[in-house]
Design a protein around this motif. Structure first.
Motif, mmCIF file in Angstrom:
data_model
loop_
_atom_site.group_PDB
_atom_site.id
_atom_site.type_symbol
_atom_site.label_atom_id
_atom_site.label_comp_id
_atom_site.label_asym_id
_atom_site.label_seq_id
_atom_site.Cartn_x
_atom_site.Cartn_y
_atom_site.Cartn_z
ATOM 1 N N MET A 168 0.801 -1.113 0.045
ATOM 2 C CA MET A 168 -0.057 0.051 0.190
ATOM 3 C C MET A 168 0.798 1.355 0.129
ATOM 4 S SD MET A 168 -3.248 -1.017 2.508
ATOM 5 C CE MET A 168 -3.963 -2.784 2.345
ATOM 6 N N LYS A 169 0.413 2.164 -0.599
ATOM 7 C CA LYS A 169 1.065 3.499 -0.708
ATOM 8 C C LYS A 169 1.352 4.333 0.517
ATOM 9 C CE LYS A 169 0.144 4.155 -5.488
ATOM 10 N NZ LYS A 169 -0.100 5.123 -6.632
ATOM 11 N N GLU A 170 0.391 4.138 1.489
ATOM 12 C CA GLU A 170 0.667 4.806 2.837
ATOM 13 C C GLU A 170 0.103 3.825 3.872
ATOM 14 O OE1 GLU A 170 -2.197 8.236 2.464
ATOM 15 O OE2 GLU A 170 -0.733 9.303 0.966
ATOM 16 N N GLY A 172 0.723 8.978 5.908
ATOM 17 C CA GLY A 172 -0.523 9.395 5.185
ATOM 18 C C GLY A 172 -1.244 10.242 6.103
ATOM 19 N N ALA A 197 5.804 -4.746 5.289
ATOM 20 C CA ALA A 197 6.185 -3.469 4.910
ATOM 21 C C ALA A 197 6.973 -3.179 6.300
ATOM 22 C CB ALA A 197 4.977 -2.564 4.992
ATOM 23 N N ASP A 231 12.677 2.745 2.565
ATOM 24 C CA ASP A 231 11.421 1.847 1.878
ATOM 25 C C ASP A 231 10.115 2.120 2.837
ATOM 26 O OD1 ASP A 231 12.886 0.803 -0.019
ATOM 27 O OD2 ASP A 231 13.532 -0.671 1.136
ATOM 28 N N ALA A 254 6.931 3.517 3.725
ATOM 29 C CA ALA A 254 5.920 4.312 3.110
ATOM 30 C C ALA A 254 5.618 5.535 4.181
ATOM 31 C CB ALA A 254 4.707 3.452 2.707
ATOM 32 N N HIS A 314 -3.210 0.744 5.434
ATOM 33 C CA HIS A 314 -2.917 -0.218 6.421
ATOM 34 C C HIS A 314 -3.972 -0.349 7.660
ATOM 35 C CE1 HIS A 314 0.052 -2.572 3.921
ATOM 36 N NE2 HIS A 314 0.645 -1.440 4.177
#
Length: 182
Positions: free
Chosen positions: A1-3, A113, A78, A108, A110, A7
């Motif tokens: 997931m980008k942010e 968000g 992640a 790495d 993210a 999650h």
């Protein structure tokens, strides 16, 4: 997931699906110690020992609407990719708790968000559920508790557009306040 907030949204929705009426979320940005940690707990139905053993298997889910459950396995990957940790605990009839941490400055990791938007989505979609959100930033704390807000609203739903907009703005302001003095 980008942010990471996506999650968080996924884990919170899992708890709600499991019957939770209270989701507790603690985000600790300890930049001074180079750690981001997140704890998401719920008071849902919890999982059996057998289910807990499979919880990070991407091809296992307790949902009947799909055959895979990628969310927790992706969060675990992640966290571990960023020199962090992941744990999941649960007790049948009492709820579940997800913990993850990340090396804050890991290349790495993210971005966290938009937490105000994430909470707004949860309140809009699940107005009957309460959310306790505590965000720490280098020891300074912002806390948001829908149980207290409900008392002030005197029966007005959290997902009323004007209320939701006001609550989102209040979260944004609180987060700016704890982060702004650096």
């Amino acid at each position: 997931m980008k942010e990471i907030s996506l999650h968080i949204l996924d884990v919170a929705e899992n708890g709600i699906t499991a019957g939770a009426d209270l989701i507790t979320l603690v985000v600790d940005e300890a930049v001074n110690r180079n750690v981001l940690s997140i704890t998401i707990s719920d008071n849902g139905s919890g999982l059996s020992q057998e289910q807990q053993a499979k919880v990070v298997d991407p091809f296992y889910t307790t949902r009947t609407t799909r055959r895979v459950g990628m969310g927790l396995s992706l969060l675990q990957a992640a966290a571990e990719r960023c020199d962090g940790r992941f744990s999941f605990t649960s007790e049948e009839g009492k709820g579940s708790c997800v913990f993850c941490s990340f090396l804050y400055n890991h290349i790495d990791r993210a971005p966290l968000g938009n937490m105000a938007s994430t909470l707004s989505v949860l309140m809009a979609g699940y107005p009957e559920v309460d959310f306790l959100y505590c965000h720490l930033y280098n020891g300074r704390e912002f806390q948001f508790d829908t149980r207290e807000i409900r008392q002030q609203l005197e029966g007005i739903a959290l997902n009323e557009p004007a209320v939701l907009s006001h609550l989102k703005a209040g979260i944004e302001e609180g987060l700016e306040e704890i982060k702004g003095s650096e």
